[in-house]
Design a protein around this motif. Sequence first.
Motif, mmCIF file in Angstrom:
data_model
loop_
_atom_site.group_PDB
_atom_site.id
_atom_site.type_symbol
_atom_site.label_atom_id
_atom_site.label_comp_id
_atom_site.label_asym_id
_atom_site.label_seq_id
_atom_site.Cartn_x
_atom_site.Cartn_y
_atom_site.Cartn_z
ATOM 1 N N ALA A 108 -13.335 14.170 28.670
ATOM 2 C CA ALA A 108 -14.639 13.521 28.822
ATOM 3 C C ALA A 108 -15.053 12.931 27.486
ATOM 4 O O ALA A 108 -14.701 13.463 26.424
ATOM 5 N N GLY A 109 -15.783 11.823 27.525
ATOM 6 C CA GLY A 109 -16.264 11.204 26.301
ATOM 7 C C GLY A 109 -15.110 10.759 25.427
ATOM 8 O O GLY A 109 -14.193 10.070 25.860
ATOM 9 N N GLY A 110 -15.129 11.169 24.155
ATOM 10 C CA GLY A 110 -14.106 10.762 23.217
ATOM 11 C C GLY A 110 -12.730 11.304 23.531
ATOM 12 O O GLY A 110 -11.734 10.818 22.991
ATOM 13 N N SER A 111 -12.650 12.279 24.417
ATOM 14 C CA SER A 111 -11.352 12.804 24.844
ATOM 15 C C SER A 111 -10.830 12.083 26.080
ATOM 16 O O SER A 111 -9.846 12.534 26.682
ATOM 17 N N GLU A 112 -11.486 10.972 26.436
ATOM 18 C CA GLU A 112 -11.027 10.195 27.584
ATOM 19 C C GLU A 112 -11.163 8.694 27.375
ATOM 20 O O GLU A 112 -10.222 7.930 27.617
ATOM 21 N N THR A 113 -12.335 8.217 26.892
ATOM 22 C CA THR A 113 -12.577 6.770 26.908
ATOM 23 C C THR A 113 -11.633 5.973 26.009
ATOM 24 O O THR A 113 -11.112 4.937 26.446
ATOM 25 N N PRO A 114 -11.349 6.363 24.752
ATOM 26 C CA PRO A 114 -10.429 5.536 23.960
ATOM 27 C C PRO A 114 -9.005 5.572 24.494
ATOM 28 O O PRO A 114 -8.302 4.558 24.461
ATOM 29 N N MET A 115 -8.570 6.736 24.986
ATOM 30 C CA MET A 115 -7.213 6.826 25.527
ATOM 31 C C MET A 115 -7.064 5.955 26.757
ATOM 32 O O MET A 115 -6.068 5.237 26.923
ATOM 33 N N ILE A 221 -12.346 16.067 12.752
ATOM 34 C CA ILE A 221 -12.119 14.803 13.462
ATOM 35 C C ILE A 221 -13.059 14.756 14.657
ATOM 36 O O ILE A 221 -12.934 15.560 15.584
ATOM 37 N N GLY A 222 -13.996 13.819 14.634
ATOM 38 C CA GLY A 222 -14.953 13.702 15.724
ATOM 39 C C GLY A 222 -14.302 13.216 17.008
ATOM 40 O O GLY A 222 -13.310 12.478 16.979
ATOM 41 N N GLY A 223 -14.860 13.614 18.135
ATOM 42 C CA GLY A 223 -14.260 13.305 19.424
ATOM 43 C C GLY A 223 -13.997 11.832 19.648
ATOM 44 O O GLY A 223 -12.917 11.441 20.109
ATOM 45 N N ARG A 224 -14.965 10.985 19.326
ATOM 46 C CA ARG A 224 -14.791 9.546 19.594
ATOM 47 C C ARG A 224 -13.848 8.878 18.615
ATOM 48 O O ARG A 224 -13.509 7.702 18.778
ATOM 49 N N PHE A 225 -13.400 9.620 17.592
ATOM 50 C CA PHE A 225 -12.426 9.114 16.627
ATOM 51 C C PHE A 225 -11.063 9.813 16.782
ATOM 52 O O PHE A 225 -10.226 9.740 15.889
ATOM 53 N N SER A 226 -10.844 10.504 17.910
ATOM 54 C CA SER A 226 -9.778 11.505 17.958
ATOM 55 C C SER A 226 -8.484 11.053 18.610
ATOM 56 O O SER A 226 -7.531 11.821 18.667
ATOM 57 N N LEU A 301 -16.625 0.542 27.696
ATOM 58 C CA LEU A 301 -17.214 1.889 27.691
ATOM 59 C C LEU A 301 -16.884 2.615 26.397
ATOM 60 O O LEU A 301 -17.726 3.311 25.818
ATOM 61 N N TYR A 302 -15.661 2.442 25.916
ATOM 62 C CA TYR A 302 -15.280 3.058 24.645
ATOM 63 C C TYR A 302 -16.109 2.512 23.489
ATOM 64 O O TYR A 302 -16.615 3.274 22.652
ATOM 65 N N LEU A 303 -16.265 1.192 23.417
ATOM 66 C CA LEU A 303 -17.032 0.600 22.318
ATOM 67 C C LEU A 303 -18.491 1.009 22.388
ATOM 68 O O LEU A 303 -19.142 1.254 21.366
ATOM 69 N N GLN A 304 -19.036 1.092 23.594
ATOM 70 C CA GLN A 304 -20.423 1.546 23.732
ATOM 71 C C GLN A 304 -20.570 2.976 23.246
ATOM 72 O O GLN A 304 -21.528 3.310 22.541
ATOM 73 N N GLN A 305 -19.619 3.835 23.604
ATOM 74 C CA GLN A 305 -19.696 5.213 23.126
ATOM 75 C C GLN A 305 -19.569 5.281 21.612
ATOM 76 O O GLN A 305 -20.360 5.948 20.934
ATOM 77 N N LEU A 306 -18.566 4.598 21.084
ATOM 78 C CA LEU A 306 -18.323 4.635 19.639
ATOM 79 C C LEU A 306 -19.567 4.216 18.868
ATOM 80 O O LEU A 306 -19.995 4.906 17.919
ATOM 81 N N LEU A 307 -20.165 3.114 19.251
ATOM 82 C CA LEU A 307 -21.294 2.571 18.497
ATOM 83 C C LEU A 307 -22.588 3.324 18.771
ATOM 84 O O LEU A 307 -23.322 3.679 17.849
ATOM 85 N N MET A 308 -22.899 3.578 20.028
ATOM 86 C CA MET A 308 -24.216 4.159 20.324
ATOM 87 C C MET A 308 -24.260 5.662 20.082
ATOM 88 O O MET A 308 -25.296 6.194 19.674
ATOM 89 N N GLU A 309 -23.153 6.370 20.307
ATOM 90 C CA GLU A 309 -23.165 7.796 19.995
ATOM 91 C C GLU A 309 -23.190 8.015 18.482
ATOM 92 O O GLU A 309 -23.760 8.994 17.994
ATOM 93 N N SER A 310 -22.590 7.095 17.745
ATOM 94 C CA SER A 310 -22.570 7.224 16.290
ATOM 95 C C SER A 310 -23.874 6.773 15.642
ATOM 96 O O SER A 310 -24.324 7.370 14.657
ATOM 97 N N LEU A 311 -24.482 5.718 16.184
ATOM 98 C CA LEU A 311 -25.599 5.058 15.496
ATOM 99 C C LEU A 311 -26.948 5.287 16.155
ATOM 100 O O LEU A 311 -27.963 4.801 15.653
ATOM 101 N N GLY A 312 -26.984 6.009 17.252
ATOM 102 C CA GLY A 312 -28.260 6.256 17.932
ATOM 103 C C GLY A 312 -28.967 7.476 17.379
ATOM 104 O O GLY A 312 -29.080 8.513 18.039
ATOM 105 N N LYS A 313 -29.460 7.391 16.153
ATOM 106 C CA LYS A 313 -30.084 8.534 15.467
ATOM 107 C C LYS A 313 -31.453 8.117 14.915
ATOM 108 O O LYS A 313 -31.688 6.942 14.634
ATOM 109 N N SER A 314 -32.328 9.083 14.733
ATOM 110 C CA SER A 314 -33.631 8.789 14.143
ATOM 111 C C SER A 314 -33.971 9.716 12.978
ATOM 112 O O SER A 314 -35.110 9.788 12.539
ATOM 113 N N THR A 315 -32.952 10.430 12.479
ATOM 114 C CA THR A 315 -33.128 11.316 11.329
ATOM 115 C C THR A 315 -32.088 10.951 10.271
ATOM 116 O O THR A 315 -30.940 10.655 10.602
ATOM 117 N N SER A 316 -32.486 10.980 9.025
ATOM 118 C CA SER A 316 -31.576 10.629 7.941
ATOM 119 C C SER A 316 -30.428 11.630 7.854
ATOM 120 O O SER A 316 -30.501 12.743 8.390
#
Length: 502
Positions: A108-115, A221-226, A301-316
Motif C-alpha cells: 500500500a502507498g509507497g510499497s505499491e504505487t511506484p512499483m 528509507i521512506g516508503g515513497r522512496f523505497s 498516482l505515484y507522483l501525487q503521493q510523492l509530492l503531496m505526502e512529502s510537501l503537505g505539511k504545516s509545521t517547520s
Amino acid sequence: MPAPKTIDTAGLRLEFTRHGEQALATALKTLAALPQKAEDLVNKTVLNGSENRPAWHVLSRLGAKGRDATSQAAADFLHAEFARMTDWAEQIVNDAGPEGLDIIHLGAGGSETPMRALYTAISVLQPSRVRIHWVANLDGATIDAALNAAKPERSWIIINSKSFRTQEVMRNADIALRWLGDGIGADKARSRLVALTANAELALQRFGLPADQIFRSLPEIGGRFSLWSAHGLVLLLAFGRETVTQLHAGAHAMDTHFIETPLEQSAPGLMAGLSHAYRVRFGLPLLSIGLYGDAFSHMPLYLQQLLMESLGKSTSADGVQPVHVSGPAVISGVGTPVQHTYFQLLHQAAVPVFHEIVAVAHPWHRHLREHLALLANALGQADALWNGKDASSWQTELMAQGMTPEAAARAAHHRACPGGRPSTFIWMEQLSPYHLGALLALYEHRTVVEGWLYGINPFDQWGVELGKTLATKIENALLSQNAQGLSAETAASIDYLRAHSN
C-alpha cells in the motif's frame, strides 16, 4: 549566473523556456540561500528530524557511495541485500513449471504505487516473466479478484510493508495465507510467503518467517522512496536483473548530476525552485503534471503521493514554527485523454495553474505518425498555456469566417485564453528502464529540495497516522455497536450503519 533555459542530463532534456524571468530569478535567489545540500542524502546528516534519521534512499541505488563510514555501511548492506534478492528471484523464476508463477503482491502507498507505475511502463517494452496480482486496498473484492485469478500451486505471496504494521497489508496477508493454505497445505503455504520490510523482527513474530524469506530495507528509507531497495522485488521477478540494473543506472546518473551540480543549475533544483516560487511568490495553489503515453498510466498516482505526502505539511522541520505555505495540490493524468478532463481549467480558470509535461522523443511502437501527433498535442498544450490567444485575435479570426462584429466579439471572449501559464517540458530521449529511472529520481530530488525550500520535513507523513488510529477505534465500535468515546458525527454515522447493515 542566470537560470539555464535547458538542461540535458541522464537522457532527459528539461526546457525552462516557458517561464517568466521574474519566476526564474525568484527560484535562483531562494535556491542560493538554501542551507541544505544535495550530498546530505548520502551521509549521516539527520534530514528526517521528526524521526531522528538520515534519508538514505539514494544509497539503495546500485553504484551509490556513502560519504562517511556510517552511510557507506548502509550502502553496502542495501547492495548486498539487492544481490541476495536478485539471486532468489532468478532462482524461483527458473524453477517455475510450464504454467509459470502467480505473484500476489500485497502493498500500500509507497510499497505499491511506484512499483506499479514502473511495472506498467516497462511492460510495454518487454513482457513480464510472471503474473502479478496487485492488491493494495481493503476492498474485499480486490483480494478476491486477485486470488480467483491465481492458482495456489504456482503462487507466491509478497508482503511489502516497511513497518510491517500497515493495516490493509496485514489483513490482506491473512486472507491470502488462508487461501494458499487451503490450496497447498499450511506448512507449504508458509514457505511461499516473502516479507519485504525494515522490521524483520515483526515479520518473524507475526508469520514465523525464517531469515531467507525476509528481504530487508532500512528505517532510513521512506516508503515513497523505497522502490530501489528490497521493496522493489516485484520488478526483479517481472523483468529480471538486467532491466532493473538499467533502472538503477538511470537513477544513479540523475543522482550524480544532482549531487555534483549547484542546486540553482541542476534539473531537480530548478524544478523545485520554480514550484516554490509559484506557490509562495505568486500564490498559485495547483500543479498539473501531464504525461504523454499510456505507458505512464499508473504514474500519476505515484507522483501525487510523492509530492503531496512529502510537501503537505504545516509545521517547520524543527517542529517549532508554523508554515503558512507548503506544497501545491497536484493533479495529473495521461495525455491526450487528460486534455479532455481538466485541461479546460488550465487554460481558462480564473486562478492560473503551473504545469509540467513529460513526453518521449522516440516512439516505442511502430506508429510513427501517431507518435508525432501525440507529441504535437503535448507541444500544442504547452504553447497555448504560455502564449494564449486574446479576444481581439479571436474576434478578427471569427469575423474573417463571416461572423458579424457583434457576434464575433461575444464569441471571442468565450474562446480567449490569457496565456502566461508556465510549464516545464521534460523530454525523455526514449522509453527505457534507464530513462524511467532517471525520471523518477528527478522527481524524488525535486520533491526533497522543494520541502527544504518550504522549511518542512519532506520525509515524514504524520498526518496520515491520525486517521489510521481513529479507524481502529471506529472498527471496534462497529463490531461492538458501541460508539462511546467517538465524536458525535461518527456516532451518528454508526447509527446509520446499524440501521442499514441488515
